[in-house]
Design a protein around this motif. Structure first.
Motif, PDB file in Angstrom:
ATOM      1  N   ALA A   1      74.568 -20.424 -45.315  1.00 45.02           N
ATOM      2  CA  ALA A   1      74.903 -19.230 -44.967  1.00 45.02           C
ATOM      3  C   ALA A   1      75.994 -18.997 -43.835  1.00 45.02           C
ATOM      4  CB  ALA A   1      73.460 -18.346 -44.510  1.00 45.02           C
ATOM      5  N   LEU A   2      76.266 -19.980 -43.268  1.00 42.44           N
ATOM      6  CA  LEU A   2      77.549 -19.973 -42.673  1.00 42.44           C
ATOM      7  C   LEU A   2      78.735 -20.040 -43.326  1.00 42.44           C
ATOM      8  CD1 LEU A   2      76.361 -21.985 -39.329  1.00 42.44           C
ATOM      9  CD2 LEU A   2      76.577 -19.560 -39.596  1.00 42.44           C
ATOM     10  N   GLU A   3      78.795 -20.566 -44.541  1.00 45.94           N
ATOM     11  CA  GLU A   3      79.840 -20.835 -45.497  1.00 45.94           C
ATOM     12  C   GLU A   3      80.656 -19.841 -45.914  1.00 45.94           C
ATOM     13  OE1 GLU A   3      81.060 -24.065 -45.412  1.00 45.94           O
ATOM     14  OE2 GLU A   3      79.486 -24.827 -44.304  1.00 45.94           O
ATOM     15  N   PRO A   4      80.261 -18.691 -46.444  1.00 45.07           N
ATOM     16  CA  PRO A   4      78.863 -18.429 -46.799  1.00 45.07           C
ATOM     17  C   PRO A   4      78.648 -18.855 -48.575  1.00 45.07           C
ATOM     18  CG  PRO A   4      80.009 -16.590 -47.355  1.00 45.07           C
ATOM     19  CD  PRO A   4      80.948 -17.618 -46.517  1.00 45.07           C
ATOM     20  N   LEU A   5      77.528 -19.614 -48.600  1.00 43.42           N
ATOM     21  CA  LEU A   5      77.310 -20.029 -50.025  1.00 43.42           C
ATOM     22  C   LEU A   5      75.942 -19.215 -50.366  1.00 43.42           C
ATOM     23  CD1 LEU A   5      78.116 -23.946 -49.427  1.00 43.42           C
ATOM     24  CD2 LEU A   5      79.418 -22.087 -50.894  1.00 43.42           C
ATOM     25  N   ALA A   6      75.589 -19.533 -51.641  1.00 41.43           N
ATOM     26  CA  ALA A   6      74.171 -18.943 -51.952  1.00 41.43           C
ATOM     27  C   ALA A   6      73.128 -19.995 -51.578  1.00 41.43           C
ATOM     28  CB  ALA A   6      74.611 -18.872 -53.546  1.00 41.43           C
ATOM     29  N   PRO A   7      71.953 -19.287 -51.597  1.00 42.34           N
ATOM     30  CA  PRO A   7      70.789 -20.240 -51.136  1.00 42.34           C
ATOM     31  C   PRO A   7      70.661 -21.276 -52.276  1.00 42.34           C
ATOM     32  CG  PRO A   7      70.107 -17.922 -50.808  1.00 42.34           C
ATOM     33  CD  PRO A   7      71.728 -17.861 -51.416  1.00 42.34           C
ATOM     34  N   GLU A   8      71.043 -20.985 -53.350  1.00 33.48           N
ATOM     35  CA  GLU A   8      70.619 -21.964 -54.455  1.00 33.48           C
ATOM     36  C   GLU A   8      71.618 -23.138 -54.265  1.00 33.48           C
ATOM     37  OE1 GLU A   8      69.155 -18.108 -55.575  1.00 33.48           O
ATOM     38  OE2 GLU A   8      71.195 -18.583 -54.874  1.00 33.48           O
ATOM     39  N   SER A   9      72.549 -23.081 -53.358  1.00 33.71           N
ATOM     40  CA  SER A   9      73.369 -24.315 -53.431  1.00 33.71           C
ATOM     41  C   SER A   9      72.648 -25.530 -52.641  1.00 33.71           C
ATOM     42  CB  SER A   9      74.547 -23.928 -52.358  1.00 33.71           C
ATOM     43  OG  SER A   9      74.160 -23.690 -51.293  1.00 33.71           O
ATOM     44  N   SER A  10      71.434 -25.132 -52.071  1.00 33.18           N
ATOM     45  CA  SER A  10      70.565 -26.113 -51.619  1.00 33.18           C
ATOM     46  C   SER A  10      69.939 -27.078 -52.546  1.00 33.18           C
ATOM     47  CB  SER A  10      69.425 -25.603 -50.775  1.00 33.18           C
ATOM     48  OG  SER A  10      70.006 -24.822 -49.726  1.00 33.18           O
ATOM     49  N   ALA A  11      69.932 -26.612 -53.788  1.00 33.09           N
ATOM     50  CA  ALA A  11      69.456 -27.449 -54.971  1.00 33.09           C
ATOM     51  C   ALA A  11      70.364 -28.966 -55.102  1.00 33.09           C
ATOM     52  CB  ALA A  11      69.450 -26.820 -56.213  1.00 33.09           C
ATOM     53  N   GLY A  12      71.817 -28.451 -55.191  1.00 34.81           N
ATOM     54  CA  GLY A  12      72.554 -29.816 -55.261  1.00 34.81           C
ATOM     55  C   GLY A  12      72.763 -30.732 -54.048  1.00 34.81           C
ATOM     56  N   VAL A  13      72.595 -30.066 -52.956  1.00 39.13           N
ATOM     57  CA  VAL A  13      72.440 -30.889 -51.525  1.00 39.13           C
ATOM     58  C   VAL A  13      71.322 -31.814 -51.571  1.00 39.13           C
ATOM     59  CG1 VAL A  13      72.008 -30.848 -49.097  1.00 39.13           C
ATOM     60  CG2 VAL A  13      73.738 -29.372 -50.441  1.00 39.13           C
TER      61      VAL A  13
ATOM     62  N   SER B   1      66.109 -20.688 -50.806  1.00 40.32           N
ATOM     63  CA  SER B   1      66.970 -22.162 -50.201  1.00 40.32           C
ATOM     64  C   SER B   1      65.767 -23.018 -50.408  1.00 40.32           C
ATOM     65  CB  SER B   1      67.337 -21.998 -49.154  1.00 40.32           C
ATOM     66  OG  SER B   1      67.728 -23.127 -48.625  1.00 40.32           O
ATOM     67  N   LEU B   2      64.560 -22.710 -50.018  1.00 47.78           N
ATOM     68  CA  LEU B   2      63.406 -23.962 -49.909  1.00 47.78           C
ATOM     69  C   LEU B   2      63.111 -24.141 -51.494  1.00 47.78           C
ATOM     70  CD1 LEU B   2      61.087 -22.318 -47.005  1.00 47.78           C
ATOM     71  CD2 LEU B   2      62.604 -24.422 -47.257  1.00 47.78           C
ATOM     72  N   THR B   3      63.047 -23.290 -52.473  1.00 45.03           N
ATOM     73  CA  THR B   3      62.614 -23.373 -53.707  1.00 45.03           C
ATOM     74  C   THR B   3      63.749 -24.200 -54.398  1.00 45.03           C
ATOM     75  OG1 THR B   3      61.581 -21.357 -53.921  1.00 45.03           O
ATOM     76  CG2 THR B   3      62.019 -22.100 -56.004  1.00 45.03           C
ATOM     77  N   ALA B   4      65.212 -23.888 -54.068  1.00 45.11           N
ATOM     78  CA  ALA B   4      66.091 -24.625 -54.668  1.00 45.11           C
ATOM     79  C   ALA B   4      66.034 -25.979 -54.105  1.00 45.11           C
ATOM     80  CB  ALA B   4      67.466 -23.948 -54.284  1.00 45.11           C
ATOM     81  N   ALA B   5      65.963 -26.185 -52.869  1.00 49.53           N
ATOM     82  CA  ALA B   5      65.995 -27.728 -52.275  1.00 49.53           C
ATOM     83  C   ALA B   5      64.724 -28.582 -52.798  1.00 49.53           C
ATOM     84  CB  ALA B   5      66.026 -27.507 -50.721  1.00 49.53           C
ATOM     85  N   HIS B   6      63.584 -27.687 -52.906  1.00 46.53           N
ATOM     86  CA  HIS B   6      62.405 -28.516 -53.450  1.00 46.53           C
ATOM     87  C   HIS B   6      62.556 -28.929 -54.877  1.00 46.53           C
ATOM     88  CE1 HIS B   6      58.185 -29.140 -55.050  1.00 46.53           C
ATOM     89  NE2 HIS B   6      58.038 -29.657 -53.834  1.00 46.53           N
ATOM     90  N   GLY B   7      63.181 -28.060 -55.715  1.00 52.18           N
ATOM     91  CA  GLY B   7      63.629 -28.348 -57.160  1.00 52.18           C
ATOM     92  C   GLY B   7      64.735 -29.596 -57.233  1.00 52.18           C
ATOM     93  N   GLY B   8      65.503 -29.870 -56.151  1.00 51.88           N
ATOM     94  CA  GLY B   8      66.378 -30.553 -56.368  1.00 51.88           C
ATOM     95  C   GLY B   8      66.030 -32.123 -55.586  1.00 51.88           C
ATOM     96  N   GLY B   9      64.806 -32.089 -55.132  1.00 52.45           N
ATOM     97  CA  GLY B   9      64.157 -33.304 -54.884  1.00 52.45           C
ATOM     98  C   GLY B   9      63.629 -33.444 -53.239  1.00 52.45           C
ATOM     99  N   ALA B  10      64.051 -32.341 -52.565  1.00 54.40           N
ATOM    100  CA  ALA B  10      63.584 -32.356 -50.908  1.00 54.40           C
ATOM    101  C   ALA B  10      62.131 -32.296 -50.887  1.00 54.40           C
ATOM    102  CB  ALA B  10      64.431 -31.400 -50.187  1.00 54.40           C
ATOM    103  N   ARG B  11      61.401 -33.160 -49.824  1.00 54.02           N
ATOM    104  CA  ARG B  11      60.382 -33.056 -49.653  1.00 54.02           C
ATOM    105  C   ARG B  11      59.806 -32.835 -48.508  1.00 54.02           C
ATOM    106  NH1 ARG B  11      60.674 -32.053 -53.920  1.00 54.02           N
ATOM    107  NH2 ARG B  11      60.005 -33.296 -55.931  1.00 54.02           N
TER     108      ARG B  11
END
Length: 180
Positions: free
Chosen positions: A107-119, A154-164
Motif C-alpha cells: 500500500a506504500l507503493e501503491p499497489l493492489a492487495p492482490e499483488s501479494s499473491a505474486g510475492v 492481501s492475506l487471501t492473495a498471499a495464502h493463495g500464492g503459497g504463504a503459510r
C-alpha cells in the motif's frame, strides 16, 4: 528489524572499506556518474557487511535456544534480486537466521492487495513457505492505514500464492475491523 543498506553509507568511511575489500578504485558508477546501487559487486559487499552482524546474532540466539527471525525488504521491481541491493541477500541471511520476515508493504507503493499473491508465489518457491513470514504492513500512502477489506484481500492473495505464516504490522494500527 531495519538492518539494511538502502541509499545510505556512501560516505568516506564506507568507501574506504569498500575499496579495501574489493580492490577497486571507486564506487561502481552509472553513465551519469552517480553510484550504481544495483551493481552486483556492491550488492555482494553490502550483504557481506550485514552477514557479519547476522552471523553474530544467529550465534547468540542459537546459544540461548531461540529462533532467529530477520526482517528483509522486497526487491519489488525484480523479486529475484532478493534484497541484495540492501545487503540482505536472502540465501546469505538464511545461513544464520531460521526464518525471514519479508516486508510486503504494497500500500506504500501503491499497489493492489492482490499483488501479494505474486510475492508469496515467488517466496514460497525460492526460499520455501516454511522459511518465511509474509509481513503485511498496515501503512498506506499519505499517512493512511490499510483498510480491513484490503488486509483481507492481501492475506487471501498471499495464502493463495503459497504463504503459510503471516505477520501483520504495526500492532497499534490494528482496529476492531482488522481483527474481525
Amino acid at each position: 528489524t531495519e538492518l539494511f543498506y538502502d541509499v545510505h553509507c556512501f560516505d568516506s568511511r564506507c568507501r574506504s572499506e569498500y575499496l579495501r575489500a574489493t580492490g577497486v578504485n571507486d564506487w561502481p558508477r552509472r553513465p551519469d556518474g552517480s553510484i550504481d546501487r544495483f551493481d552486483e559487486g556492491l550488492s555482494i559487499w553490502r550483504s557481506a557487511q550485514i552477514g557479519r552482524v547476522v552471523s553474530r546474532l544467529g550465534e547468540i540466539t542459537a546459544r540461548h535456544g531461540k529462533k532467529f527471525l530477520f526482517d528483509v525488504k522486497l526487491s519489488r521491481d525484480a523479486l529475484e534480486r532478493n534484497s541484495r541491493e540492501n545487503g540482505q541477500d536472502y540465501a546469505s541471511v538464511l545461513t544464520h537466521a531460521d526464518q525471514l520476515v519479508v516486508w510486503d508493504y504494497f500500500a506504500l507503493e501503491p499497489l493492489a492487495p492482490e499483488s501479494s499473491a505474486g510475492v508469496a508465489q515467488y517466496l514460497s518457491g525460492s526460499v520455501g513457505a516454511e522459511r518465511y513470514w509474509h509481513s503485511i504492513g498496515l501503512w498506506a500512502r499519505d499517512g493512511k492505514t490499510l483498510s480491513a477489506h484490503q488486509l483481507l484481500q492481501s492475506l487471501t492473495a498471499a495464502h493463495g500464492g503459497g504463504a503459510r505464516s503471516f505477520w501483520i504490522t504495526p500492532a497499534q494500527k490494528l482496529s476492531a475491523a482488522h481483527w474481525s
